[in-house]
Write an enzyme that holds these catalytic residues in place. Structure first.
Site, PDB file in Angstrom:
ATOM      1  N   GLU A 143      -3.899 114.572 120.384  1.00  0.00           N
ATOM      2  CA  GLU A 143      -3.092 113.953 119.049  1.00  0.00           C
ATOM      3  C   GLU A 143      -4.064 113.787 118.169  1.00  0.00           C
ATOM      4  OE1 GLU A 143      -0.569 110.409 119.096  1.00  0.00           O
ATOM      5  OE2 GLU A 143      -0.400 110.806 116.734  1.00  0.00           O
ATOM      6  N   ASP A 173      -4.190 111.484 106.338  1.00  0.00           N
ATOM      7  CA  ASP A 173      -4.214 110.874 105.074  1.00  0.00           C
ATOM      8  C   ASP A 173      -4.020 111.988 103.929  1.00  0.00           C
ATOM      9  OD1 ASP A 173      -5.176 108.301 106.007  1.00  0.00           O
ATOM     10  OD2 ASP A 173      -6.639 109.562 106.831  1.00  0.00           O
ATOM     11  N   ASP A 197       4.481 113.042 104.514  1.00  0.00           N
ATOM     12  CA  ASP A 197       5.445 112.686 103.498  1.00  0.00           C
ATOM     13  C   ASP A 197       5.166 113.166 102.182  1.00  0.00           C
ATOM     14  OD1 ASP A 197       3.143 110.890 103.806  1.00  0.00           O
ATOM     15  OD2 ASP A 197       3.874 109.895 102.085  1.00  0.00           O
TER      16      ASP A 197
HETATM   17  C1  LIG Z   1      -2.238 107.935 107.643  1.00  0.00           C
HETATM   18  S1  LIG Z   1      -2.980 107.624 109.327  1.00  0.00           S
HETATM   19  C2  LIG Z   1      -1.503 108.347 110.324  1.00  0.00           C
HETATM   20  C3  LIG Z   1      -1.600 107.460 111.834  1.00  0.00           C
HETATM   21  C4  LIG Z   1      -0.502 107.881 112.640  1.00  0.00           C
HETATM   22  N1  LIG Z   1      -0.592 109.532 112.769  1.00  0.00           N
HETATM   23  C5  LIG Z   1       0.884 107.633 112.117  1.00  0.00           C
HETATM   24  O1  LIG Z   1       1.511 108.773 111.971  1.00  0.00           O
HETATM   25  O2  LIG Z   1       1.270 106.514 112.228  1.00  0.00           O
HETATM   26  C6  LIG Z   1      -4.178 108.713 109.562  1.00  0.00           C
HETATM   27  C7  LIG Z   1      -5.182 108.659 110.940  1.00  0.00           C
HETATM   28  O3  LIG Z   1      -5.982 109.624 111.083  1.00  0.00           O
HETATM   29  C8  LIG Z   1      -7.220 109.206 111.154  1.00  0.00           C
HETATM   30  N2  LIG Z   1      -8.339 110.074 110.576  1.00  0.00           N
HETATM   31  C9  LIG Z   1      -8.640 110.435 109.349  1.00  0.00           C
HETATM   32  N3  LIG Z   1      -9.467 111.508 109.303  1.00  0.00           N
HETATM   33  C10 LIG Z   1      -9.681 111.859 110.702  1.00  0.00           C
HETATM   34  C11 LIG Z   1     -10.435 112.942 111.263  1.00  0.00           C
HETATM   35  N4  LIG Z   1     -11.271 113.652 110.608  1.00  0.00           N
HETATM   36  N5  LIG Z   1     -10.551 112.767 112.825  1.00  0.00           N
HETATM   37  C12 LIG Z   1      -9.595 112.134 113.285  1.00  0.00           C
HETATM   38  N6  LIG Z   1      -9.127 111.169 112.736  1.00  0.00           N
HETATM   39  C13 LIG Z   1      -8.816 111.213 111.344  1.00  0.00           C
HETATM   40  C14 LIG Z   1      -7.441 107.762 110.581  1.00  0.00           C
HETATM   41  O4  LIG Z   1      -8.332 106.961 111.066  1.00  0.00           O
HETATM   42  C15 LIG Z   1      -5.890 107.465 110.616  1.00  0.00           C
HETATM   43  O5  LIG Z   1      -5.812 106.606 111.755  1.00  0.00           O
END
Ligand SMILES: C[S@@+](CC[C@H](N)C(=O)[O-])C[C@H]1O[C@@H](n2cnc3c(N)ncnc32)[C@H](O)[C@@H]1O
Length: 219
Positions: free
Chosen positions: A43, A118, A154
């Site tokens: 994940e 994001d 979304d």
């Molecule tokens: C908008 S949150 C979504 C979290 C979760 N998947 C959810 O749907 O509730 C995006 C997550 O991706 C992580 N993230 C962003 N860029 C990333 C990268 N290049 N590698 C790993 N994680 C990343 C952020 O730290 C954050 O925890």
């Protein structure tokens, strides 16, 4: 006043450093709780980690490698996991691009989950988006034949980009074709962000792209 981040771990610490993963490989990170050959699920960006915990509870023999770029999120998850019974999750605080490129072997991953990455809505920030052609090409080679990239967003405009990137990757085919995505996937678990977006009435987009059996192993 800011609250101090608690860093103590009361129980097993399931975090693994990227140097350790690089030197000893992924199977060593799961030993002795899980023995090779691993059924490995990755994940990317697990956030608050409910979805991951749910998956891991349902499949105790599956190895879950959970990557998040935020050290704080990884620490919080490590603290929660230390108090529980799960033994099949390993946490990595790193950018997923690095882990995928350097640490995952070809044809070693059953599936990747990328839930609500994001969206970086401003045009000048689009290059920061996670789902880019280069990453998807790498994911495709790391998947076992028939393995799946599951993604969700979304964000309407990011959904279009995800569709373009995934559909242009020759090694993958769309399980939902001819539709580019689905708006609902019955039985799918819900993530923390997804709950928020659903409460706001946003439209959701779910993708499932499978590695073609004929796809080349290298790249
Ligand atoms: C908008 S949150 C979504 C979290 C979760 N998947 C959810 O749907 O509730 C995006 C997550 O991706 C992580 N993230 C962003 N860029 C990333 C990268 N290049 N590698 C790993 N994680 C990343 C952020 O730290 C954050 O925890």
């Amino acid at each position: 006043m800011s609250r101090r981040l608690k860093t103590d771990i009361h129980g097993p610490d399931w975090r693994r450093g990227i140097d350790d993963l690089r030197e000893r490989g992924i199977p060593a990170a799961f030993a002795p709780e899980l023995e090779p050959p691993l059924h490995l699920v990755v994940e990317i960006g697990f956030g608050r980690g409910e979805f991951l915990k749910d998956l891991a509870q349902r499949s105790p023999e599956t190895a879950f490698l959970a990557i998040d770029a935020s050290h704080k999120r990884v620490l919080k998850m490590a603290r929660r996991l230390a108090l529980g019974e799960l033994r099949n999750i390993r946490l990595v605080a790193a950018r997923a691009e690095i882990v995928v490129e350097d640490m995952l072997l070809p044809e070693s991953v059953a599936c990747f989950w990328i839930n609500f990455p994001d969206p970086w809505p401003k045009k000048r920030h689009h290059r920061r988006r996670l789902i880019q052609p280069q990453l998807i090409a790498r994911l495709a080679t790391r998947l076992v034949p028939g393995g799946v990239v599951w993604a969700a967003t979304d964000h309407v405009e990011y959904a279009q980009q995800i569709h373009e990137v995934l559909s242009k990757e020759d090694a993958l085919e769309n399980d939902y074709a001819p539709a580019p995505w689905r708006r609902e996937v019955p039985g799918r678990m819900v993530t923390a962000y997804e709950l928020e977006w659903r409460a706001e009435g946003r439209t959701l987009h779910f993708f499932a792209y499978r590695r073609r059996p004929s796809a080349s192993r290298s790249r």
